[in-house]
Design a protein around this motif. Structure first.
Motif, PDB file in Angstrom:
ATOM      1  N   GLU A 180       0.827  -1.208   0.000  1.00  0.00           N
ATOM      2  CA  GLU A 180       0.000   0.000   0.000  1.00  0.00           C
ATOM      3  C   GLU A 180       0.860   1.256   0.000  1.00  0.00           C
ATOM      4  OE1 GLU A 180      -3.908   1.759   2.372  1.00  0.00           O
ATOM      5  OE2 GLU A 180      -2.584   0.320   3.354  1.00  0.00           O
ATOM      6  N   VAL A 181       1.947   1.226   0.773  1.00  0.00           N
ATOM      7  CA  VAL A 181       2.880   2.360   0.815  1.00  0.00           C
ATOM      8  C   VAL A 181       3.533   2.552  -0.552  1.00  0.00           C
ATOM      9  CG1 VAL A 181       4.967   3.286   1.885  1.00  0.00           C
ATOM     10  CG2 VAL A 181       3.325   1.993   3.267  1.00  0.00           C
ATOM     11  N   LEU A 182       3.976   1.454  -1.138  1.00  0.00           N
ATOM     12  CA  LEU A 182       4.670   1.510  -2.424  1.00  0.00           C
ATOM     13  C   LEU A 182       3.736   1.939  -3.558  1.00  0.00           C
ATOM     14  CD1 LEU A 182       6.720  -1.787  -2.029  1.00  0.00           C
ATOM     15  CD2 LEU A 182       7.620   0.540  -1.904  1.00  0.00           C
ATOM     16  N   GLU A 183       2.485   1.486  -3.502  1.00  0.00           N
ATOM     17  CA  GLU A 183       1.512   1.877  -4.523  1.00  0.00           C
ATOM     18  C   GLU A 183       1.204   3.365  -4.438  1.00  0.00           C
ATOM     19  OE1 GLU A 183      -1.333  -1.952  -5.372  1.00  0.00           O
ATOM     20  OE2 GLU A 183      -1.503  -1.002  -3.408  1.00  0.00           O
ATOM     21  N   LEU A 184       1.059   3.863  -3.224  1.00  0.00           N
ATOM     22  CA  LEU A 184       0.678   5.256  -3.021  1.00  0.00           C
ATOM     23  C   LEU A 184       1.795   6.228  -3.381  1.00  0.00           C
ATOM     24  CD1 LEU A 184      -1.356   7.356  -1.939  1.00  0.00           C
ATOM     25  CD2 LEU A 184      -0.376   6.992   0.334  1.00  0.00           C
ATOM     26  N   HIS A 185       3.005   5.954  -2.891  1.00  0.00           N
ATOM     27  CA  HIS A 185       4.092   6.919  -3.046  1.00  0.00           C
ATOM     28  C   HIS A 185       5.034   6.629  -4.216  1.00  0.00           C
ATOM     29  CE1 HIS A 185       3.121   9.173   0.553  1.00  0.00           C
ATOM     30  NE2 HIS A 185       3.105   8.063   1.278  1.00  0.00           N
ATOM     31  N   GLU A 186       5.214   5.348  -4.547  1.00  0.00           N
ATOM     32  CA  GLU A 186       6.147   4.982  -5.600  1.00  0.00           C
ATOM     33  C   GLU A 186       5.453   4.561  -6.895  1.00  0.00           C
ATOM     34  OE1 GLU A 186       9.505   5.315  -5.272  1.00  0.00           O
ATOM     35  OE2 GLU A 186       9.091   6.160  -3.292  1.00  0.00           O
ATOM     36  N   LYS A 187       4.144   4.410  -6.855  1.00  0.00           N
ATOM     37  CA  LYS A 187       3.327   4.041  -8.030  1.00  0.00           C
ATOM     38  C   LYS A 187       3.749   2.697  -8.637  1.00  0.00           C
ATOM     39  CE  LYS A 187       1.589   8.116  -7.422  1.00  0.00           C
ATOM     40  NZ  LYS A 187       0.329   8.256  -6.642  1.00  0.00           N
ATOM     41  N   LEU A 188       4.223   1.794  -7.806  1.00  0.00           N
ATOM     42  CA  LEU A 188       4.632   0.476  -8.299  1.00  0.00           C
ATOM     43  C   LEU A 188       3.413  -0.429  -8.488  1.00  0.00           C
ATOM     44  CD1 LEU A 188       7.839  -0.320  -6.196  1.00  0.00           C
ATOM     45  CD2 LEU A 188       7.668   0.707  -8.466  1.00  0.00           C
ATOM     46  N   LYS A 189       3.521  -1.339  -9.455  1.00  0.00           N
ATOM     47  CA  LYS A 189       2.436  -2.285  -9.735  1.00  0.00           C
ATOM     48  C   LYS A 189       3.016  -3.644 -10.133  1.00  0.00           C
ATOM     49  CE  LYS A 189      -0.828   1.264 -11.350  1.00  0.00           C
ATOM     50  NZ  LYS A 189      -1.684   1.713 -12.479  1.00  0.00           N
ATOM     51  N   GLY A 190       2.147  -4.663 -10.102  1.00  0.00           N
ATOM     52  CA  GLY A 190       2.509  -5.981 -10.620  1.00  0.00           C
ATOM     53  C   GLY A 190       3.725  -6.606  -9.982  1.00  0.00           C
ATOM     54  N   ASN A 191       4.590  -7.199 -10.829  1.00  0.00           N
ATOM     55  CA  ASN A 191       5.770  -7.905 -10.345  1.00  0.00           C
ATOM     56  C   ASN A 191       6.746  -6.993  -9.614  1.00  0.00           C
ATOM     57  OD1 ASN A 191       4.854 -10.336 -11.382  1.00  0.00           O
ATOM     58  ND2 ASN A 191       5.942 -10.107 -13.336  1.00  0.00           N
ATOM     59  N   LYS A 192       6.873  -5.747 -10.091  1.00  0.00           N
ATOM     60  CA  LYS A 192       7.800  -4.811  -9.434  1.00  0.00           C
ATOM     61  C   LYS A 192       7.358  -4.533  -8.001  1.00  0.00           C
ATOM     62  CE  LYS A 192       9.628  -2.431 -13.501  1.00  0.00           C
ATOM     63  NZ  LYS A 192       9.820  -1.114 -14.171  1.00  0.00           N
ATOM     64  N   LEU A 193       6.054  -4.478  -7.801  1.00  0.00           N
ATOM     65  CA  LEU A 193       5.515  -4.247  -6.462  1.00  0.00           C
ATOM     66  C   LEU A 193       5.838  -5.419  -5.544  1.00  0.00           C
ATOM     67  CD1 LEU A 193       3.768  -2.447  -4.629  1.00  0.00           C
ATOM     68  CD2 LEU A 193       1.755  -3.613  -5.546  1.00  0.00           C
ATOM     69  N   THR A 194       5.637  -6.622  -6.029  1.00  0.00           N
ATOM     70  CA  THR A 194       5.925  -7.819  -5.238  1.00  0.00           C
ATOM     71  C   THR A 194       7.417  -7.950  -4.959  1.00  0.00           C
ATOM     72  OG1 THR A 194       4.029  -8.962  -6.228  1.00  0.00           O
ATOM     73  CG2 THR A 194       5.686 -10.328  -5.142  1.00  0.00           C
ATOM     74  N   GLU A 195       8.242  -7.710  -5.993  1.00  0.00           N
ATOM     75  CA  GLU A 195       9.696  -7.818  -5.836  1.00  0.00           C
ATOM     76  C   GLU A 195      10.232  -6.823  -4.813  1.00  0.00           C
ATOM     77  OE1 GLU A 195      11.173  -7.264  -9.761  1.00  0.00           O
ATOM     78  OE2 GLU A 195      10.429  -9.198 -10.507  1.00  0.00           O
ATOM     79  N   ARG A 196       9.700  -5.593  -4.842  1.00  0.00           N
ATOM     80  CA  ARG A 196      10.157  -4.580  -3.903  1.00  0.00           C
ATOM     81  C   ARG A 196       9.727  -4.927  -2.475  1.00  0.00           C
ATOM     82  NH1 ARG A 196      13.897  -1.293  -1.924  1.00  0.00           N
ATOM     83  NH2 ARG A 196      13.046   0.638  -1.055  1.00  0.00           N
ATOM     84  N   THR A 197       8.539  -5.482  -2.325  1.00  0.00           N
ATOM     85  CA  THR A 197       8.061  -5.883  -1.002  1.00  0.00           C
ATOM     86  C   THR A 197       8.948  -6.970  -0.412  1.00  0.00           C
ATOM     87  OG1 THR A 197       5.777  -5.348  -1.605  1.00  0.00           O
ATOM     88  CG2 THR A 197       6.091  -6.800   0.288  1.00  0.00           C
ATOM     89  N   ILE A 198       9.293  -7.953  -1.226  1.00  0.00           N
ATOM     90  CA  ILE A 198      10.185  -9.029  -0.768  1.00  0.00           C
ATOM     91  C   ILE A 198      11.568  -8.471  -0.443  1.00  0.00           C
ATOM     92  CG2 ILE A 198      11.371 -11.139  -1.498  1.00  0.00           C
ATOM     93  CD1 ILE A 198       8.857 -11.823  -3.141  1.00  0.00           C
TER      94      ILE A 198
END
Length: 345
Positions: free
Chosen positions: A121-139
């Motif tokens: 949620e933080v990454l989507e809101l501030h970094e606009k990440l989606k899909g695989n990039k969102l999952t990879e950054r979370t990990i």
């Protein structure tokens, strides 16, 4: 300890006050706080419970708008005046460039969502990440805070993790956008001793890695002595001393700082009881006209009772600089010197 004399100023707070209540039933929890933090600096804020440490930082984060009234002459962050920003523009900074870690990780996380979802949620809101990039950054973030099996853990709920693990998740959320300033409010309070040490080590490692500024609110003076460059001491809603580490531990200028240091168990070896300061912190209805510590201070003089001291340069310092300020009519070394000379009896 790294010297930061040439580092640029990141945060400048002037005359910050926080008042709760309305009409005649008001209480000023924080009164004209002045603080600054340089880029890459670790500032420790200490003081007993109720001194205004957490309220000051929550006011900076904009978390008290509905509960209290916040006023300030200046709240400047990285060249931006936060006071003049609209709520929408302020939210672009808070959580991204300024992040905060709260005391209890179990109440900081939403029990209805997986920990991975909350980081995303933080990454989507501030970094606009989606899909695989969102999952990879979370990990990647979970790995950074040393959570084992991050691919598995990201799909678990807070109640499935230990307190230490939850605090690491909270830290991952806080550093997700590489903030310039990280505020840690008693980040180890709810954890056992061995986990406390691990969390503090992790915070310092991350601070150094990203050259973040770190404001550490704590009761643990030993931690401040070990990791901070400067310490601000608060009492009854005021900053009463700001000084470099380790100077403030070697020769505190304010009687309240001296009392805090004397209360450390190591300073009372061989004694039957721990050293303590008699009396209680004044409330809104019994605040002295002069120094707020005057009813409890062992060095009190008539001027202390009648005139409220300002936060000024420590005149007892051999070479007074803006790095050492004290709110006291008679800084300790001045008192001790005058007592030795027979001027103050």
């Amino acid at each position: 300890m790294t010297e930061l004399t040439e580092a640029p100023l990141l945060l400048d707070i002037q005359d910050l006050s926080v008042t709760f209540g309305k009409g005649t039933k008001t209480f000023k929890a924080v009164d004209k706080i002045n603080l600054h933090v340089k880029q890459g600096e670790i500032l420790g804020i200490v003081g007993e419970s109720g001194s205004g440490k957490s309220v000051t930082m929550m006011a900076l984060m904009g978390l008290l708008d509905k509960q209290g009234t916040v006023t300030a002459t200046t709240i400047n962050f990285a060249g931006t005046d936060l006071k003049t920003l609209s709520a929408a523009n302020r939210r672009k900074i808070i959580g991204k460039e300024i992040a905060m870690i709260f005391q209890d990780p179990m109440t900081s996380l939403n029990p209805s969502y997986t920990v991975g979802k909350q980081i995303m949620e933080v990454l989507e809101l501030h970094e606009k990440l989606k899909g695989n990039k969102l999952t990879e950054r979370t990990i990647e973030l979970l790995k950074m805070v040393e959570i084992p099996s991050p691919e598995k853990r990201m799909n678990q709920y807070p109640h499935q993790l230990s307190g230490g693990m939850c605090q690491r998740v909270v830290i991952a959320m806080a550093i997700a956008c590489n903030p310039k300033l990280l505020i840690a409010d008693e980040p180890t309070t709810a954890l056992d001793v061995t986990i406390q040490a691990q969390i503090m080590k992790l915070l310092v490692q991350l601070q150094k890695k990203y050259n973040m500024s770190l404001i550490l609110i704590t009761h643990d003076l030993a931690v401040v002595a070990e990791i901070a460059q400067r310490t601000a001491v608060m009492y009854a809603g005021e900053v009463i001393e700001v000084a470099p580490v380790p100077d403030i531990f070697r020769r505190p200028a304010h009687p309240y700082t001296e009392a805090l240091l004397k209360a450390i168990p190591e300073h009372s070896k061989g004694a039957e009881r721990l050293s303590s300061l008699a009396g209680i912190v004044p409330g809104q209805s019994d605040r002295p006209a002069g120094c707020l510590l005057s009813p409890r201070c062992p060095y009190v003089k008539p001027e202390c009772v009648n005139h409220h001291p300002q936060l000024t340069l420590n005149k007892s310092d051999v070479q007074p600089t803006s790095n050492w300020q004290v709110r006291c009519h008679y800084p300790l070394e001045t008192i001790i010197h005058r007592q030795n000379e027979g001027e103050l009896q």
